[in-house]
Design a protein around this motif. Structure first.
Motif, PDB file in Angstrom:
ATOM      1  N   VAL A 308      12.271 -14.432   1.268  1.00 31.88           N
ATOM      2  CA  VAL A 308      11.657 -15.204   2.357  1.00 31.88           C
ATOM      3  C   VAL A 308      11.683 -14.402   3.653  1.00 31.88           C
ATOM      4  CG1 VAL A 308      11.713 -17.364   3.647  1.00 31.88           C
ATOM      5  CG2 VAL A 308      12.328 -17.362   1.230  1.00 31.88           C
ATOM      6  N   ALA A 309      12.783 -13.698   3.899  1.00 30.77           N
ATOM      7  CA  ALA A 309      12.885 -12.878   5.107  1.00 30.77           C
ATOM      8  C   ALA A 309      11.850 -11.753   5.091  1.00 30.77           C
ATOM      9  CB  ALA A 309      14.292 -12.309   5.243  1.00 30.77           C
ATOM     10  N   ARG A 310      11.606 -11.155   3.911  1.00 31.16           N
ATOM     11  CA  ARG A 310      10.594 -10.100   3.816  1.00 31.16           C
ATOM     12  C   ARG A 310       9.208 -10.619   4.194  1.00 31.16           C
ATOM     13  NH1 ARG A 310      13.405  -8.395  -0.877  1.00 31.16           N
ATOM     14  NH2 ARG A 310      12.041  -9.707  -2.143  1.00 31.16           N
ATOM     15  N   GLN A 311       8.986 -11.889   3.914  1.00 33.28           N
ATOM     16  CA  GLN A 311       7.699 -12.498   4.264  1.00 33.28           C
ATOM     17  C   GLN A 311       7.651 -12.936   5.723  1.00 33.28           C
ATOM     18  OE1 GLN A 311       4.992 -12.674   2.215  1.00 33.28           O
ATOM     19  NE2 GLN A 311       6.196 -11.489   0.754  1.00 33.28           N
ATOM     20  N   GLY A 312       8.782 -12.817   6.432  1.00 34.28           N
ATOM     21  CA  GLY A 312       8.820 -13.120   7.858  1.00 34.28           C
ATOM     22  C   GLY A 312       9.100 -14.557   8.207  1.00 34.28           C
ATOM     23  N   ALA A 313       9.491 -15.386   7.219  1.00 30.43           N
ATOM     24  CA  ALA A 313       9.641 -16.822   7.460  1.00 30.43           C
ATOM     25  C   ALA A 313      11.087 -17.266   7.604  1.00 30.43           C
ATOM     26  CB  ALA A 313       8.977 -17.610   6.328  1.00 30.43           C
ATOM     27  N   ALA A 314      12.046 -16.341   7.608  1.00 32.10           N
ATOM     28  CA  ALA A 314      13.453 -16.736   7.672  1.00 32.10           C
ATOM     29  C   ALA A 314      14.289 -15.691   8.378  1.00 32.10           C
ATOM     30  CB  ALA A 314      14.018 -16.977   6.270  1.00 32.10           C
ATOM     31  N   THR A 315      15.366 -16.172   8.993  1.00 30.12           N
ATOM     32  CA  THR A 315      16.460 -15.331   9.461  1.00 30.12           C
ATOM     33  C   THR A 315      17.630 -15.559   8.514  1.00 30.12           C
ATOM     34  OG1 THR A 315      15.833 -15.311  11.791  1.00 30.12           O
ATOM     35  CG2 THR A 315      18.153 -14.982  11.299  1.00 30.12           C
ATOM     36  N   VAL A 316      18.276 -14.485   8.070  1.00 33.64           N
ATOM     37  CA  VAL A 316      19.358 -14.583   7.098  1.00 33.64           C
ATOM     38  C   VAL A 316      20.672 -14.208   7.769  1.00 33.64           C
ATOM     39  CG1 VAL A 316      20.225 -13.811   4.860  1.00 33.64           C
ATOM     40  CG2 VAL A 316      17.753 -13.977   5.251  1.00 33.64           C
ATOM     41  N   LEU A 317      21.682 -15.063   7.579  1.00 33.24           N
ATOM     42  CA  LEU A 317      23.013 -14.829   8.129  1.00 33.24           C
ATOM     43  C   LEU A 317      24.048 -14.842   7.008  1.00 33.24           C
ATOM     44  CD1 LEU A 317      22.900 -17.263  11.193  1.00 33.24           C
ATOM     45  CD2 LEU A 317      22.513 -14.795  11.218  1.00 33.24           C
ATOM     46  N   ARG A 318      25.183 -14.216   7.256  1.00 30.66           N
ATOM     47  CA  ARG A 318      26.285 -14.280   6.308  1.00 30.66           C
ATOM     48  C   ARG A 318      26.985 -15.632   6.401  1.00 30.66           C
ATOM     49  NH1 ARG A 318      29.390  -8.395   6.659  1.00 30.66           N
ATOM     50  NH2 ARG A 318      27.588  -7.115   6.014  1.00 30.66           N
TER      51      ARG A 318
END
Length: 374
Positions: A308-318
């Protein structure tokens, strides 16, 4: 009319695709029964389907709290348990079926159907890249499975079909799918309304899975602290393993142990989630950007979050992200920007697909009536 045995397990996002496909087959007039853990009885029958419990497989609960090592061991044991295969074989001998649709992670169940010569379809309820890689087939689970004589890749390759119930743009390895694999699109929960673009409102949904993950309560509390004082309303579902009274919500948060997401998603403008495949595609189907905090490095969540992040629709956190980092990510994703256009593009693609219909069409092509089998 043909008959189908659908084999599943008591988890989270793996269940809606299995029941959705089973319900579509039943709607078309096929005789369908669902084999699963006894705890699933109510959910299966609520979907209008006939339920059959495992009789030999060991007791299982996805919400029981354990330590990290115990958590990993119990899932490896579940996915490689030979007793699941014995239950599948017993069910098919007692009541033959024209096709067996088996969850991709129930390896002994897949093998049992194949060994009996029943046309067998594998249901892949998440992205294939995760299943075929080091997260699953080439990781600790795959190693344990090979030691027991049930290697994932070989069993999947022997299936008549592998149905990959995800969105094409989330499947990075689409060009490298095996010859028997087909991307159907996501399958919606039975009875859920068709997804629509959300109505932009200052409201957030927070959900870190309905099943238990180590560190889940602490992550929920960090999110609660992060949203305190923000000019938004927040709806939190804690899941079946965390009680609402175990977290301290601020004044702008309402907490529920469980709420169906389908009625809520059209009313929020952001989802903070764990990157479980089912919740993620449902959010995207409503054009919703996300802050994703994977709860387990062993599950599909990191792979889904990256897609999803690669598609630009999410920020990913630990999972260990600070309150400040979580708050900053939420504030950024609540605003306008390219992430909203990316979520809308994915949402349009997902809404155009009908995973249950596509899967049922394919299953009907491989089902062989018992009397016509060699």
């Amino acid at each position: 009319m043909t008959s189908a045995l659908v084999v599943t397990w008591d988890g989270g996002g793996n269940v809606p695709p299995a029941l959705g496909i089973a319900a579509e087959l039943r709607r078309r007039g096929h005789a369908v029964r669902v084999l699963g853990h006894p705890r699933q009885h109510q959910a299966v029958e609520a979907a209008g389907l006939r339920f059959e419990p495992y009789r030999q497989a060991r007791a299982w609960s996805p919400v029981a709290r354990t330590s990290s090592p115990q958590w990993a061991v119990k899932y490896v044991r579940l996915f490689t348990e030979q007793a699941v295969g014995a239950d599948v074989a017993e069910s098919l001998r007692r009541e033959p079926a024209d096709v067996a649709v088996v969850d991709c992670m129930l390896l002994a169940g897949i093998q049992a159907a194949q060994d009996l010569g029943v046309p067998q379809v594998t249901l892949m309820h998440t992205v294939y890249r995760y299943l075929s890689g080091k997260g699953w087939a080439r990781g600790p689970i795959g190693l344990a499975a090979r030691a027991k004589g049930i290697p994932p890749a070989r069993l999947w390759a022997r299936s008549e079909l592998s149905l990959v119930a995800t969105a094409p743009d989330l499947e990075e390895a689409a060009a490298a799918l095996p010859a028997n694999a087909r991307i159907t699109g996501p399958v919606w929960p039975v009875g859920a309304p068709a997804p629509t673009p959300h109505a932009r409102q200052p409201r957030i949904l927070v959900s870190l899975s309905s099943i238990y993950y180590v560190g889940q309560r602490a992550a929920l509390q960090s999110i609660m602290d992060a949203v305190a004082g923000l000019p938004v309303q927040v709806v939190v579902t804690t899941g079946h393993s965390i009680r609402p009274d175990e977290i301290r919500p601020p004044a702008n948060v309402e907490v529920h142990q469980f709420l169906p997401h389908a009625p809520i998603l059209p009313t929020v403008s952001l989802v903070v989630g764990h990157a479980g495949h089912s919740t993620t595609v449902q959010a995207l189907a409503h054009d919703l950007p996300m802050v994703l905090i994977p709860m387990s490095a062993l599950g599909d969540q990191p792979a889904v979050a990256r897609a999803v992040a690669r598609q630009g629709a999410a920020t990913v956190l630990r999972r260990s992200a600070s309150v400040g980092d979580i708050r900053a990510a939420i504030e950024r994703m609540l605003g306008d920007g390219p992430h909203r256009a990316a979520a809308a593009r994915l949402g349009k693609q997902i809404r155009s697909a009908d995973g249950a219909t596509a899967a049922a069409d394919l299953i009907e092509q491989v089902a062989v009536p018992t009397q016509r089998r060699p």
